[in-house]
Design a protein around this motif. Sequence first.
Motif, PDB file in Angstrom:
ATOM      1  N   PRO A 176       0.777  -1.240   0.000  1.00  0.00           N
ATOM      2  CA  PRO A 176       0.000   0.000   0.000  1.00  0.00           C
ATOM      3  C   PRO A 176       0.814   1.300   0.000  1.00  0.00           C
ATOM      4  N   SER A 177       1.970   1.304   0.634  1.00  0.00           N
ATOM      5  CA  SER A 177       2.745   2.551   0.700  1.00  0.00           C
ATOM      6  C   SER A 177       3.311   2.982  -0.650  1.00  0.00           C
ATOM      7  N   LEU A 178       3.293   2.090  -1.657  1.00  0.00           N
ATOM      8  CA  LEU A 178       3.774   2.446  -2.998  1.00  0.00           C
ATOM      9  C   LEU A 178       2.664   2.986  -3.887  1.00  0.00           C
ATOM     10  N   LYS A 179       1.424   2.956  -3.399  1.00  0.00           N
ATOM     11  CA  LYS A 179       0.304   3.397  -4.224  1.00  0.00           C
ATOM     12  C   LYS A 179       0.569   4.769  -4.836  1.00  0.00           C
ATOM     13  N   GLN A 180       0.926   5.749  -4.028  1.00  0.00           N
ATOM     14  CA  GLN A 180       1.104   7.107  -4.543  1.00  0.00           C
ATOM     15  C   GLN A 180       2.274   7.192  -5.515  1.00  0.00           C
ATOM     16  N   ASP A 181       3.348   6.448  -5.242  1.00  0.00           N
ATOM     17  CA  ASP A 181       4.490   6.434  -6.173  1.00  0.00           C
ATOM     18  C   ASP A 181       4.042   5.920  -7.545  1.00  0.00           C
ATOM     19  N   LEU A 182       3.264   4.843  -7.547  1.00  0.00           N
ATOM     20  CA  LEU A 182       2.798   4.257  -8.799  1.00  0.00           C
ATOM     21  C   LEU A 182       1.832   5.195  -9.520  1.00  0.00           C
ATOM     22  N   VAL A 183       0.894   5.798  -8.776  1.00  0.00           N
ATOM     23  CA  VAL A 183      -0.051   6.751  -9.371  1.00  0.00           C
ATOM     24  C   VAL A 183       0.714   7.944  -9.955  1.00  0.00           C
ATOM     25  N   ASN A 184       1.686   8.460  -9.208  1.00  0.00           N
ATOM     26  CA  ASN A 184       2.484   9.595  -9.699  1.00  0.00           C
ATOM     27  C   ASN A 184       3.250   9.245 -10.969  1.00  0.00           C
ATOM     28  N   ALA A 185       3.588   7.964 -11.138  1.00  0.00           N
ATOM     29  CA  ALA A 185       4.318   7.511 -12.327  1.00  0.00           C
ATOM     30  C   ALA A 185       3.366   7.153 -13.477  1.00  0.00           C
ATOM     31  N   GLY A 186       2.057   7.344 -13.255  1.00  0.00           N
ATOM     32  CA  GLY A 186       1.093   7.132 -14.323  1.00  0.00           C
ATOM     33  C   GLY A 186       0.374   5.803 -14.316  1.00  0.00           C
ATOM     34  N   ALA A 187       0.596   4.993 -13.288  1.00  0.00           N
ATOM     35  CA  ALA A 187      -0.078   3.694 -13.200  1.00  0.00           C
ATOM     36  C   ALA A 187      -1.471   3.853 -12.606  1.00  0.00           C
ATOM     37  N   ASN A 188      -2.306   2.875 -12.851  1.00  0.00           N
ATOM     38  CA  ASN A 188      -3.621   2.778 -12.221  1.00  0.00           C
ATOM     39  C   ASN A 188      -3.498   1.713 -11.146  1.00  0.00           C
ATOM     40  N   TRP A 189      -3.514   2.138  -9.877  1.00  0.00           N
ATOM     41  CA  TRP A 189      -3.272   1.234  -8.751  1.00  0.00           C
ATOM     42  C   TRP A 189      -4.583   0.592  -8.309  1.00  0.00           C
ATOM     43  N   GLU A 190      -4.513  -0.693  -7.981  1.00  0.00           N
ATOM     44  CA  GLU A 190      -5.677  -1.449  -7.532  1.00  0.00           C
ATOM     45  C   GLU A 190      -5.283  -2.296  -6.328  1.00  0.00           C
ATOM     46  N   ASP A 191      -6.115  -2.323  -5.309  1.00  0.00           N
ATOM     47  CA  ASP A 191      -5.858  -3.139  -4.124  1.00  0.00           C
ATOM     48  C   ASP A 191      -6.415  -4.538  -4.353  1.00  0.00           C
ATOM     49  N   SER A 192      -5.634  -5.372  -5.040  1.00  0.00           N
ATOM     50  CA  SER A 192      -6.037  -6.742  -5.340  1.00  0.00           C
ATOM     51  C   SER A 192      -4.873  -7.680  -5.078  1.00  0.00           C
ATOM     52  N   GLN A 193      -5.191  -8.943  -4.834  1.00  0.00           N
ATOM     53  CA  GLN A 193      -4.179  -9.962  -4.563  1.00  0.00           C
ATOM     54  C   GLN A 193      -3.174 -10.053  -5.704  1.00  0.00           C
ATOM     55  N   VAL A 194      -3.667 -10.080  -6.932  1.00  0.00           N
ATOM     56  CA  VAL A 194      -2.827 -10.136  -8.127  1.00  0.00           C
ATOM     57  C   VAL A 194      -3.463  -9.249  -9.182  1.00  0.00           C
ATOM     58  N   VAL A 195      -2.628  -8.462  -9.853  1.00  0.00           N
ATOM     59  CA  VAL A 195      -3.097  -7.677 -10.989  1.00  0.00           C
ATOM     60  C   VAL A 195      -2.181  -8.006 -12.157  1.00  0.00           C
ATOM     61  N   GLN A 196      -2.788  -8.358 -13.286  1.00  0.00           N
ATOM     62  CA  GLN A 196      -2.009  -8.637 -14.491  1.00  0.00           C
ATOM     63  C   GLN A 196      -2.453  -7.665 -15.569  1.00  0.00           C
ATOM     64  N   ASP A 197      -1.491  -6.968 -16.150  1.00  0.00           N
ATOM     65  CA  ASP A 197      -1.757  -6.056 -17.258  1.00  0.00           C
ATOM     66  C   ASP A 197      -0.695  -6.326 -18.312  1.00  0.00           C
ATOM     67  N   GLY A 198      -1.093  -6.971 -19.384  1.00  0.00           N
ATOM     68  CA  GLY A 198      -0.126  -7.366 -20.399  1.00  0.00           C
ATOM     69  C   GLY A 198       0.858  -8.345 -19.786  1.00  0.00           C
ATOM     70  N   ASN A 199       2.163  -8.049 -19.922  1.00  0.00           N
ATOM     71  CA  ASN A 199       3.170  -8.963 -19.382  1.00  0.00           C
ATOM     72  C   ASN A 199       3.582  -8.618 -17.949  1.00  0.00           C
ATOM     73  N   LEU A 200       2.962  -7.596 -17.347  1.00  0.00           N
ATOM     74  CA  LEU A 200       3.276  -7.237 -15.957  1.00  0.00           C
ATOM     75  C   LEU A 200       2.309  -7.925 -15.000  1.00  0.00           C
ATOM     76  N   ILE A 201       2.878  -8.593 -13.990  1.00  0.00           N
ATOM     77  CA  ILE A 201       2.109  -9.274 -12.952  1.00  0.00           C
ATOM     78  C   ILE A 201       2.570  -8.692 -11.620  1.00  0.00           C
ATOM     79  N   THR A 202       1.626  -8.164 -10.825  1.00  0.00           N
ATOM     80  CA  THR A 202       2.005  -7.574  -9.541  1.00  0.00           C
ATOM     81  C   THR A 202       1.116  -8.103  -8.422  1.00  0.00           C
TER      82      THR A 202
END
Length: 181
Positions: free
Chosen positions: A135-161
């Motif tokens: 959770p503490s990286l949410k703002q860093d990711l949003v500031n870098a242009g990502a769409n942050w989601e609080d989910s166990q796994v998020v897959q977007d293309g070849n990125l898995i987080t």
Amino acid sequence: MASQSLDGRRIAVIATDGFEQSELTEPKRLLEAAGATVDVISPGDATQIKGWDKKDWGKSVDVDVRLDDADAGKYDALVLPGGVINPDNLRTDEKVLALVKAIAGAGKPVAAICHGPWTLINAGLVKGKKLTSWPSLKQDLVNAGANWEDSQVVQDGNLITSRKPDDIPAFTDALIKALAA
């Protein structure tokens, strides 16, 4: 867990001292159990790197390949474990970023958990992507242009987080499915 076989697949795990113990060792164990070869890659000349286990130093893990000797073309996927110390050091290493960009740029799966997405930010891979993290990286990711989601796994293309150690089974399963596809 996915039942697909990863025989013949080779996976890179980039880490340095301070990786979250379970976020390296457990995905490595599960990927190897599925048949993959997993190489721990680390900057410098160390033959071992030391984990962080929740609130104190953990166990050491053998380094299989020095970062200077790593060839992105040999790998089918990349794992970036978290912890705070590990990704904070890796994200400023130009050789780490070059390897991450090469693997991602080839369309291969790149899986980052916890604080691991910090390295994805510095590699310029998150803009317009849907991701999750600690959770503490949410703002860093949003500031870098990502769409942050609080989910166990998020897959977007070849990125898995994923967010945290509790997500490791689902995180590893998503990577196994991506590699078996």
